[in-house]
Design a protein around this motif. Structure first.
Motif, PDB file in Angstrom:
ATOM      1  N   ARG A 299       0.826  -1.207   0.000  1.00  0.00           N
ATOM      2  CA  ARG A 299       0.000   0.000   0.000  1.00  0.00           C
ATOM      3  C   ARG A 299       0.869   1.269   0.000  1.00  0.00           C
ATOM      4  N   LEU A 300       2.029   1.202   0.618  1.00  0.00           N
ATOM      5  CA  LEU A 300       2.931   2.353   0.559  1.00  0.00           C
ATOM      6  C   LEU A 300       3.473   2.549  -0.855  1.00  0.00           C
ATOM      7  N   ASP A 301       3.763   1.428  -1.531  1.00  0.00           N
ATOM      8  CA  ASP A 301       4.326   1.506  -2.877  1.00  0.00           C
ATOM      9  C   ASP A 301       3.271   1.843  -3.928  1.00  0.00           C
ATOM     10  N   ALA A 302       2.054   1.355  -3.733  1.00  0.00           N
ATOM     11  CA  ALA A 302       0.985   1.574  -4.725  1.00  0.00           C
ATOM     12  C   ALA A 302      -0.308   1.914  -3.997  1.00  0.00           C
ATOM     13  N   PRO A 303      -0.426   3.126  -3.474  1.00  0.00           N
ATOM     14  CA  PRO A 303      -1.587   3.483  -2.637  1.00  0.00           C
ATOM     15  C   PRO A 303      -2.924   3.426  -3.356  1.00  0.00           C
ATOM     16  N   ASP A 304      -2.929   3.516  -4.669  1.00  0.00           N
ATOM     17  CA  ASP A 304      -4.193   3.535  -5.405  1.00  0.00           C
ATOM     18  C   ASP A 304      -4.606   2.158  -5.921  1.00  0.00           C
ATOM     19  N   ARG A 305      -3.780   1.178  -5.713  1.00  0.00           N
ATOM     20  CA  ARG A 305      -4.110  -0.160  -6.203  1.00  0.00           C
ATOM     21  C   ARG A 305      -5.179  -0.802  -5.334  1.00  0.00           C
ATOM     22  N   ARG A 306      -6.024  -1.614  -5.935  1.00  0.00           N
ATOM     23  CA  ARG A 306      -7.083  -2.307  -5.197  1.00  0.00           C
ATOM     24  C   ARG A 306      -6.566  -3.654  -4.694  1.00  0.00           C
TER      25      ARG A 306
END
Length: 331
Positions: A299-306
């Motif tokens: 989530r830190l690396d890709a905050p917008d990913r589901r």
């Protein structure tokens, strides 16, 4: 403490050049690199990361809040998270919540105010709505226990299925009077394990006896009292399903030799060397901790990913000797 500006003055270069040398930039000329490295050693320069932390608005720290850091299960989860955090050049800040539900919110919020990058939480209350604002700012991941009144990532064990497996295993050994010993079923873990115990009895056509369901086995005194209750019953059980490792460890010192067959939910140190060795449902806490830490970093690396919010990790039976103990079962 020396500053980067003082190092730059000693080496006769700019502050930016010192930073490039310190961060091993390959484009710095060799003689310049040598002068800066000499100045760094002579001044015993240690970088101050606080300004960059303040600019980023969060520290490279993962908070971990668990009920009891001495508990082998939660200690293993914590160790697993720490290992992955260190690989990511991050650190961990760990607190033990204890058993007083009123302390969860102030303790967790106190931890969050340290400017964390993420939080892993094993809650002790039935309401985590107080985290709704915090969860908008940083990754919050629940481990072992699902959140209540909050949408957040969670990694939990198959509590109901594991308890069903444990109880079914005792039934397969011929036991028809099986006691349940564990915590009060307020948290979902305890409730799920009690439901699994009941499901196994029902499927086998065995009636549930309320006298055999003992909750509040939270310490050695509670374990002794619970066993005395079972011993005084007109028709005592021949086996016990213990719903967590802490309960099992409290029960063991108070059990008489071969008094009851026993299966516990959760492995623990020395379970395989006590006599008889303890049959358990293995939860694999290291895997739970790893999964929770990986989700924080994802989530830190890709905050917008589901991501899938809820993940239930399978458990499995580790058969040892205690399930074969106890008196001869009655047909």
């Amino acid at each position: 403490m020396s500053t980067m500006r003082e190092v730059a003055a000693r080496a006769g270069v700019s502050v930016k050049t010192v930073s490039r040398v310190f961060n091993d930039d390959p484009h710095v000329l060799p003689d310049t690199r040598e002068r800066v490295q000499v100045a760094l050693r002579e001044l015993n320069y240690v970088p101050n990361e606080l300004p960059s932390i303040l600019r980023a608005g969060r520290a490279p720290v993962i908070g971990i809040a668990v009920p009891d850091i001495v508990d082998p299960f939660f200690a293993a989860i914590t160790q697993s998270i720490q290992r992955l955090a260190f690989e990511r050049e991050m650190f961990t800040l760990v607190i033990s919540l204890g058993s007083d539900a009123e302390l969860e919110q102030p303790m967790v919020e106190g931890l969050l105010k340290r400017g964390l990058s993420g939080l892993v939480l094993a809650p002790i209350t039935v309401d985590q709505s107080y985290l709704s604002v915090w969860a908008m700012r940083l990754p919050v991941v629940f481990v072992d226990r699902q959140p209540a009144r909050l949408a957040a990532d969670s990694f939990t064990e198959d509590d109901e299925g594991g308890a069903d497996t444990a109880t079914t295993h005792l039934i397969a050994h011929g036991h028809r009077r099986i006691a349940f010993a564990g915590e009060r079923p307020l948290l979902r873990t305890a409730a799920g394990r009690l439901a699994g115990y009941r499901a196994a009895l029902a499927r086998a056509g065995l009636p549930e006896d309320p006298d055999l369901v003992l909750v509040g086995v939270d310490d050695r005194a509670g374990a002794r009292d619970a066993l005395e209750v079972l011993r005084r019953l007109p028709d005592p059980p021949t086996a016990i399903f213990s719903s967590n490792a802490r309960c099992t460890m409290h029960l063991l010192p108070a059990l008489r030799p071969r008094e009851f067959a026993l299966v516990g939910f959760g492995d623990f140190p020395m379970a395989d060397v006590v006599s008889p060795s303890v049959t358990v449902i293995d939860q694999d806490p290291y895997r739970l901790g790893r999964l929770a830490a990986e989700r924080i970093f994802d989530r830190l690396d890709a905050p917008d990913r589901r991501y899938r919010r809820r993940t239930v990790v399978p458990v499995h039976l580790v058969e040892r000797q205690s399930c074969q103990a106890g008196p001869a079962v009655r047909g």
